[in-house]
Design a protein around this motif. Sequence first.
Motif, mmCIF file in Angstrom:
data_model
loop_
_atom_site.group_PDB
_atom_site.id
_atom_site.type_symbol
_atom_site.label_atom_id
_atom_site.label_comp_id
_atom_site.label_asym_id
_atom_site.label_seq_id
_atom_site.Cartn_x
_atom_site.Cartn_y
_atom_site.Cartn_z
ATOM 1 N N PHE A 5 0.759 -1.254 0.112
ATOM 2 C CA PHE A 5 0.155 0.088 0.038
ATOM 3 C C PHE A 5 0.938 1.244 0.097
ATOM 4 O O PHE A 5 0.411 2.527 0.350
ATOM 5 N N LEU A 6 2.408 0.973 -0.337
ATOM 6 C CA LEU A 6 2.954 2.340 -0.234
ATOM 7 C C LEU A 6 2.561 3.279 -1.091
ATOM 8 O O LEU A 6 2.105 3.060 -2.255
ATOM 9 N N GLU B 47 4.526 6.145 -3.943
ATOM 10 C CA GLU B 47 5.674 6.776 -4.334
ATOM 11 C C GLU B 47 5.889 8.266 -3.975
ATOM 12 O O GLU B 47 4.749 8.943 -3.267
ATOM 13 N N LYS C 278 -6.673 -4.762 -1.837
ATOM 14 C CA LYS C 278 -5.793 -4.101 -2.535
ATOM 15 C C LYS C 278 -6.555 -3.378 -3.518
ATOM 16 O O LYS C 278 -6.413 -2.093 -3.739
ATOM 17 N N ASN D 257 -7.644 0.949 -3.403
ATOM 18 C CA ASN D 257 -7.165 1.898 -4.628
ATOM 19 C C ASN D 257 -8.461 2.394 -5.265
ATOM 20 O O ASN D 257 -8.300 3.673 -5.481
ATOM 21 N N HIS E 195 -8.009 16.663 -1.956
ATOM 22 C CA HIS E 195 -7.249 17.668 -2.744
ATOM 23 C C HIS E 195 -7.542 17.675 -4.248
ATOM 24 O O HIS E 195 -7.314 16.786 -5.060
ATOM 25 N N CYS F 32 -0.682 3.369 -10.866
ATOM 26 C CA CYS F 32 -1.579 2.257 -10.199
ATOM 27 C C CYS F 32 -3.011 2.654 -10.263
ATOM 28 O O CYS F 32 -3.597 1.990 -10.772
ATOM 29 N N LYS G 290 2.887 13.218 -9.682
ATOM 30 C CA LYS G 290 2.903 13.745 -8.447
ATOM 31 C C LYS G 290 4.289 14.115 -7.836
ATOM 32 O O LYS G 290 5.089 13.788 -8.285
ATOM 33 N N ARG H 117 -2.909 22.926 -8.766
ATOM 34 C CA ARG H 117 -2.885 22.134 -7.772
ATOM 35 C C ARG H 117 -3.325 23.065 -6.630
ATOM 36 O O ARG H 117 -3.077 22.580 -5.362
#
Length: 433
Positions: free
Chosen positions: A152-153, A155, A207, A211, A254, A263, A324, A412
């Motif tokens: 679940f990390l 980047e 999983k 997501n 956001h 992903c 990101k 953003r």
Amino acid sequence: MRVVMIGAGYVGLVSGACFAEFGHTVTCIDKDEGKIARLHQGVMPIYEPGLEAIVERNVAEGRLFFATDPAASVAAADAVFIAVGTPTRRGNGHADLTYVYAAAEEVAALMTGFTVLVTKSTVPIGAGDEIEALVRRVRPDGDVSVVSNPEFLREGSAIEDFKHPDRVVVGVSDERARSVMEDLYRPLNLNETRIMFTDRRSSELIKYAANAFLALKITYINEMADLCEKVGADVQHVAMGIGLDHRIGGKFLHAGPGYGGSCFPKDTLALTHTAADAGAPLRLVETTIAVNDARKKAMAGRIAAAMGGDVAGKTIGILGLTFKPNTDDMRDSPSLDIVPALIARGARVQAYDPEGHEARALLRDVDFRDGPYEVMDGADALVILTEWDQFRALDLDRVKGLLNAPLVVDLRNVYNPDHMRLKGFTYASIGRM
Ligand code: NAD
Ligand code: UGA
């Protein structure tokens, strides 16, 4: 314990380095010889904050190794993790499991003694059963247990996420394998991390469900942002106002140009295909995908509108190209939709990203610059596509002096609209007046 990671990419390399940091002996295997050669020289193949220091320390202390050939390390391993890519299958939206099955077959042939084969790659429900059948075919004599342990990390904060996860999910039915997984993750007990054991299929679905839910949450606030613009509300206040309700939570609210990355896009798509095949279509997720795709495509029009409707012959300075901040990953980045669309409308684009070097191969006809201020020089508008920290406190007087016109399009919501107007900018952002 002796651990092998098959695949030294964003997940395999980070997980391998962190397991070594926990005290296990880890070998990261990758068939990409260039990647392994760079790792042997101490050069990171990816940009991930903090990774280099962990790798360096664990290599020096003799717990972390790299190789292209899995034979020796797999033979000695207690657990072998598969952390190879599962991209979208060409021609349809299913996950392509070619790399996973190839890795499983290779490992099966090399195992000796009891080995736990752990799928860390994101794989559709039932893939664990397929892997188990494949391993039994290759090694009818093998003593193996196939386990699901999705990752679940994120980047950009991968090391923190791996070392301090909200939870670890393990899909396992065999007691011996469960005990190996407990030993592997025991160091997390110090942080009182919840290790959730479940069956393999539920683990695989957790999983995708996670997501898809996060993608849906982002898409929800993005649509709210559009509504805010129409009715004169502020999406950041709306996000805070709903996020303070613990049942909703403030994270992943956001508003922006649409989610991207390696992903969410592929996993939401794969999940809808699995669900449709199973006769339980996920219409919310299908709609999320459609809304997000349309949003990314609409962003060039939004930039053009801020520039008076027409960008032909105009120069646009772009800050940020990765999907990101704090990653070099360009996979499914919104910039890959937005920049070509601006160029197709006749704009000249000058762009800068601190780590998105791969953009040079992916984006044609872009004038790549070496720093944030260089992209503004002579531009008719400045567009913020990715919220890297170094774009958050620009010298606004310098920005104004460099731009042909003081126009900033901030996709953003990095800057404050009132402050920007006070500084003399025409400022467009997402879901705020
Ligand atoms: P990646 O493309 O960065 O890395 C995969 C690596 O596997 C590549 O270096 C490739 O050369 C190597 N590889 C492929 N087949 C191999 C084989 N047979 N033997 C040895 N090496 C092999 O991929 P990634 O982003 O790390 O993603 C891996 C998996 O983890 C995917 O299923 C993804 O969905 C999932 N995941 C990714 C993230 C993320 O943030 N990137 C987070 C959670 C889960
Ligand atoms: C995401 C998940 O957050 C991880 O839990 C998961 O392990 C990973 O996918 C995966 O399966 O690979 P990641 O893609 O690295 O992680 O990055 P995120 O921080 O989730 O951002 C994804 C996209 O959503 C980015 O384009 C980001 O800009 C966008 N986003 C995120 C928003 O637009 N708004 C938000 O509030 C949050």
